[in-house]
Design a protein around this motif. Sequence first.
Motif, mmCIF file in Angstrom:
data_model
loop_
_atom_site.group_PDB
_atom_site.id
_atom_site.type_symbol
_atom_site.label_atom_id
_atom_site.label_comp_id
_atom_site.label_asym_id
_atom_site.label_seq_id
_atom_site.Cartn_x
_atom_site.Cartn_y
_atom_site.Cartn_z
ATOM 1 N N LYS A 1 0.844 -1.183 0.000
ATOM 2 C CA LYS A 1 0.000 0.000 0.000
ATOM 3 C C LYS A 1 0.889 1.246 0.000
ATOM 4 C CE LYS A 1 -3.990 -2.036 0.199
ATOM 5 N NZ LYS A 1 -4.951 -1.924 -0.905
ATOM 6 N N PRO A 2 0.930 2.000 -1.086
ATOM 7 C CA PRO A 2 1.772 3.204 -1.114
ATOM 8 C C PRO A 2 1.220 4.285 -0.213
ATOM 9 C CG PRO A 2 0.426 3.072 -3.081
ATOM 10 C CD PRO A 2 0.192 1.803 -2.335
ATOM 11 N N LYS A 3 2.097 5.124 0.308
ATOM 12 C CA LYS A 3 1.709 6.196 1.196
ATOM 13 C C LYS A 3 1.269 7.444 0.441
ATOM 14 C CE LYS A 3 4.837 4.611 4.850
ATOM 15 N NZ LYS A 3 5.953 4.980 5.722
ATOM 16 N N SER A 4 1.698 7.587 -0.812
ATOM 17 C CA SER A 4 1.402 8.801 -1.552
ATOM 18 C C SER A 4 -0.020 8.769 -2.074
ATOM 19 C CB SER A 4 2.388 8.954 -2.711
ATOM 20 O OG SER A 4 2.277 7.848 -3.567
ATOM 21 N N ASN A 5 -0.527 9.920 -2.392
ATOM 22 C CA ASN A 5 -1.866 10.062 -2.942
ATOM 23 C C ASN A 5 -1.839 9.778 -4.439
ATOM 24 O OD1 ASN A 5 -4.509 10.572 -3.205
ATOM 25 N ND2 ASN A 5 -4.400 12.776 -2.779
ATOM 26 N N ILE A 6 -3.012 9.383 -4.977
ATOM 27 C CA ILE A 6 -3.092 9.075 -6.415
ATOM 28 C C ILE A 6 -2.834 10.327 -7.240
ATOM 29 C CG2 ILE A 6 -4.623 8.305 -8.253
ATOM 30 C CD1 ILE A 6 -3.659 6.064 -6.566
ATOM 31 N N LYS A 7 -3.425 11.439 -6.813
ATOM 32 C CA LYS A 7 -3.248 12.677 -7.572
ATOM 33 C C LYS A 7 -1.795 13.129 -7.556
ATOM 34 C CE LYS A 7 -7.975 14.337 -6.829
ATOM 35 N NZ LYS A 7 -8.818 15.448 -6.311
ATOM 36 N N ASP A 8 -1.130 12.973 -6.418
ATOM 37 C CA ASP A 8 0.291 13.339 -6.348
ATOM 38 C C ASP A 8 1.140 12.443 -7.251
ATOM 39 O OD1 ASP A 8 -0.416 15.248 -4.529
ATOM 40 O OD2 ASP A 8 0.068 14.017 -2.771
ATOM 41 N N SER A 9 0.771 11.148 -7.304
ATOM 42 C CA SER A 9 1.514 10.230 -8.165
ATOM 43 C C SER A 9 1.362 10.614 -9.638
ATOM 44 C CB SER A 9 1.022 8.795 -7.951
ATOM 45 O OG SER A 9 1.219 8.403 -6.606
ATOM 46 N N TYR A 10 0.145 10.962 -10.034
ATOM 47 C CA TYR A 10 -0.059 11.422 -11.422
ATOM 48 C C TYR A 10 0.727 12.703 -11.691
ATOM 49 C CZ TYR A 10 -3.750 8.173 -12.840
ATOM 50 O OH TYR A 10 -4.440 7.063 -13.223
ATOM 51 N N ILE B 1 3.532 13.694 -10.228
ATOM 52 C CA ILE B 1 4.979 13.418 -10.305
ATOM 53 C C ILE B 1 5.336 12.801 -11.649
ATOM 54 C CG2 ILE B 1 6.801 11.956 -9.344
ATOM 55 C CD1 ILE B 1 5.590 12.456 -6.596
ATOM 56 N N LEU B 2 4.458 11.958 -12.178
ATOM 57 C CA LEU B 2 4.700 11.348 -13.491
ATOM 58 C C LEU B 2 4.331 12.268 -14.640
ATOM 59 C CD1 LEU B 2 3.467 7.684 -12.932
ATOM 60 C CD2 LEU B 2 5.808 8.520 -13.019
ATOM 61 N N TYR C 1 7.055 6.926 -17.633
ATOM 62 C CA TYR C 1 7.979 6.276 -16.689
ATOM 63 C C TYR C 1 9.351 6.048 -17.327
ATOM 64 C CZ TYR C 1 10.146 2.555 -14.008
ATOM 65 O OH TYR C 1 11.025 1.793 -13.316
ATOM 66 N N ARG C 2 9.359 5.639 -18.601
ATOM 67 C CA ARG C 2 10.655 5.399 -19.267
ATOM 68 C C ARG C 2 11.461 6.688 -19.362
ATOM 69 N NH1 ARG C 2 7.376 2.438 -23.097
ATOM 70 N NH2 ARG C 2 7.433 0.199 -22.666
ATOM 71 N N SER C 3 10.800 7.766 -19.763
ATOM 72 C CA SER C 3 11.534 9.027 -19.901
ATOM 73 C C SER C 3 12.065 9.522 -18.548
ATOM 74 C CB SER C 3 10.618 10.082 -20.514
ATOM 75 O OG SER C 3 9.496 10.319 -19.676
ATOM 76 N N LEU C 4 11.255 9.382 -17.480
ATOM 77 C CA LEU C 4 11.730 9.809 -16.158
ATOM 78 C C LEU C 4 12.809 8.875 -15.613
ATOM 79 C CD1 LEU C 4 8.325 10.855 -14.548
ATOM 80 C CD2 LEU C 4 10.131 12.361 -15.363
ATOM 81 N N ALA C 5 12.704 7.577 -15.937
ATOM 82 C CA ALA C 5 13.736 6.635 -15.492
ATOM 83 C C ALA C 5 15.073 6.947 -16.140
ATOM 84 C CB ALA C 5 13.295 5.209 -15.804
ATOM 85 N N LYS C 6 15.051 7.277 -17.442
ATOM 86 C CA LYS C 6 16.305 7.669 -18.112
ATOM 87 C C LYS C 6 16.876 8.946 -17.507
ATOM 88 C CE LYS C 6 15.076 5.647 -22.580
ATOM 89 N NZ LYS C 6 14.756 5.937 -23.993
ATOM 90 N N LYS C 7 15.993 9.784 -16.996
ATOM 91 C CA LYS C 7 16.438 11.067 -16.455
ATOM 92 C C LYS C 7 17.033 10.931 -15.062
ATOM 93 C CE LYS C 7 14.662 15.743 -15.559
ATOM 94 N NZ LYS C 7 13.453 16.608 -15.585
ATOM 95 N N TYR C 8 16.427 10.061 -14.194
ATOM 96 C CA TYR C 8 16.842 10.000 -12.791
ATOM 97 C C TYR C 8 17.593 8.724 -12.417
ATOM 98 C CZ TYR C 8 13.632 13.924 -12.138
ATOM 99 O OH TYR C 8 13.018 15.127 -12.218
ATOM 100 N N HIS C 9 17.706 7.739 -13.308
ATOM 101 C CA HIS C 9 18.335 6.478 -12.918
ATOM 102 C C HIS C 9 19.804 6.710 -12.568
ATOM 103 C CE1 HIS C 9 19.615 2.295 -12.942
ATOM 104 N NE2 HIS C 9 18.341 1.969 -12.936
ATOM 105 N N VAL D 1 1.907 2.770 -8.445
ATOM 106 C CA VAL D 1 0.599 3.207 -7.947
ATOM 107 C C VAL D 1 -0.312 3.606 -9.100
ATOM 108 C CG1 VAL D 1 -0.571 4.958 -6.568
ATOM 109 C CG2 VAL D 1 1.537 3.925 -5.720
ATOM 110 N N VAL D 2 0.210 4.421 -9.996
ATOM 111 C CA VAL D 2 -0.607 4.895 -11.127
ATOM 112 C C VAL D 2 -0.978 3.746 -12.046
ATOM 113 C CG1 VAL D 2 -0.549 6.352 -13.177
ATOM 114 C CG2 VAL D 2 0.333 7.230 -11.027
ATOM 115 N N LEU D 3 -0.034 2.824 -12.278
ATOM 116 C CA LEU D 3 -0.318 1.692 -13.155
ATOM 117 C C LEU D 3 -1.415 0.812 -12.562
ATOM 118 C CD1 LEU D 3 0.648 0.411 -15.816
ATOM 119 C CD2 LEU D 3 2.185 -1.011 -14.467
ATOM 120 N N SER D 4 -1.334 0.544 -11.260
ATOM 121 C CA SER D 4 -2.379 -0.264 -10.615
ATOM 122 C C SER D 4 -3.726 0.447 -10.663
ATOM 123 C CB SER D 4 -1.984 -0.541 -9.166
ATOM 124 O OG SER D 4 -0.758 -1.232 -9.103
ATOM 125 N N HIS D 5 -3.707 1.765 -10.426
ATOM 126 C CA HIS D 5 -4.951 2.530 -10.453
ATOM 127 C C HIS D 5 -5.569 2.537 -11.843
ATOM 128 C CE1 HIS D 5 -7.307 6.327 -10.734
ATOM 129 N NE2 HIS D 5 -7.744 5.931 -9.538
#
Length: 314
Positions: free
Chosen positions: A7-16, A18-19, A34-42, A64-68
């Motif tokens: 169970k993630p602690k963040s809110n759904i709206k916050d997750s959207y 951030i992505l 997710y791919r573009s952000l992963a290339k940026k922060y990995h 979280v967003v994918l499950s939602h």
Amino acid sequence: RMLSGYKPKSNIKDSYKILELEEGCSLDDIRNSYRSLAKKYHPDSGSATADSEAFMKVEEDYRVVLSHAAAKKNHAAAKKKSNESGEEEEDQFKSKAPQHRHYLSFEGVGFGTPSQREKQYMQFRVDRATEQVLEYRKQRLESQYAVTDLMKAKDVRESKKVKITQAVERLVEDLIQESMAKGDFDNLSGKGKPLQKFSDCPHIDPMTHNLNRILIDNGYQPEWILLQKEIRETIERLRKSIVASRSKLGGPMTPYRQKQWNRICEQFIEDIRKLNKRIDNFNLVVPILSRQMVHFSAEKEIVRAEKTYEALME
């Protein structure tokens, strides 16, 4: 995390947020973001914005967003299907698909009580791992067979070369024996006399003398002699080239021709710099100290070219 009921602690709206997405977007948009952000922060991406904590946050929000989004999509599909079907089919569907929480675990494998489904899921994982091992061994054997086939083909080519070489040698030997039988070698100069194998100087090693003589007879030259020849040919070519370029410009020198002459001189200076590097390599391999060469001066060569041009004009 999805299998363990994380169970993630963040809110759904916050997750959207951030992505960098909006609610209602497709699964492909979520994956691409997710791919573009992963290339940026990995941490292993090598980019200037790499940050392990930011990457972990992005990955958590992506789950979280994918499950939602998947749950929302499944809910919409089930609602559409329920609207199209009748009440009888809906009751039948509900009776055959019990919506208990433990049926959402174990990747949907098995049936019965949770303990029975856990055993069935463990057996499923064992079977899947066995299939992966067998597939890996199959690919490894295929690659080994491919390498073996290449080696066999190479051995066949080498054997053909050896057979051809031996056949040519036998043919040459047969021709020599046939010529000797005909008497073609009877009138050769020096027949019946010993070969001059050694030098007249007793201070020279006979083996070294013979090896050097064989190399010289076959056109071999030491590396430093070839480098010296190449350097001399290069400087002569550069001198002729700059004199020819100065002759094409003619005189008197207008501002436009002066710019052209300056560009020619810059290229000539670069060529002289490269030639001086070759001179350094030559000085490292030349065995005699007195044979070493000095660097060429580009400024002196330019002045020499101008004097040569003036002499030609006179």
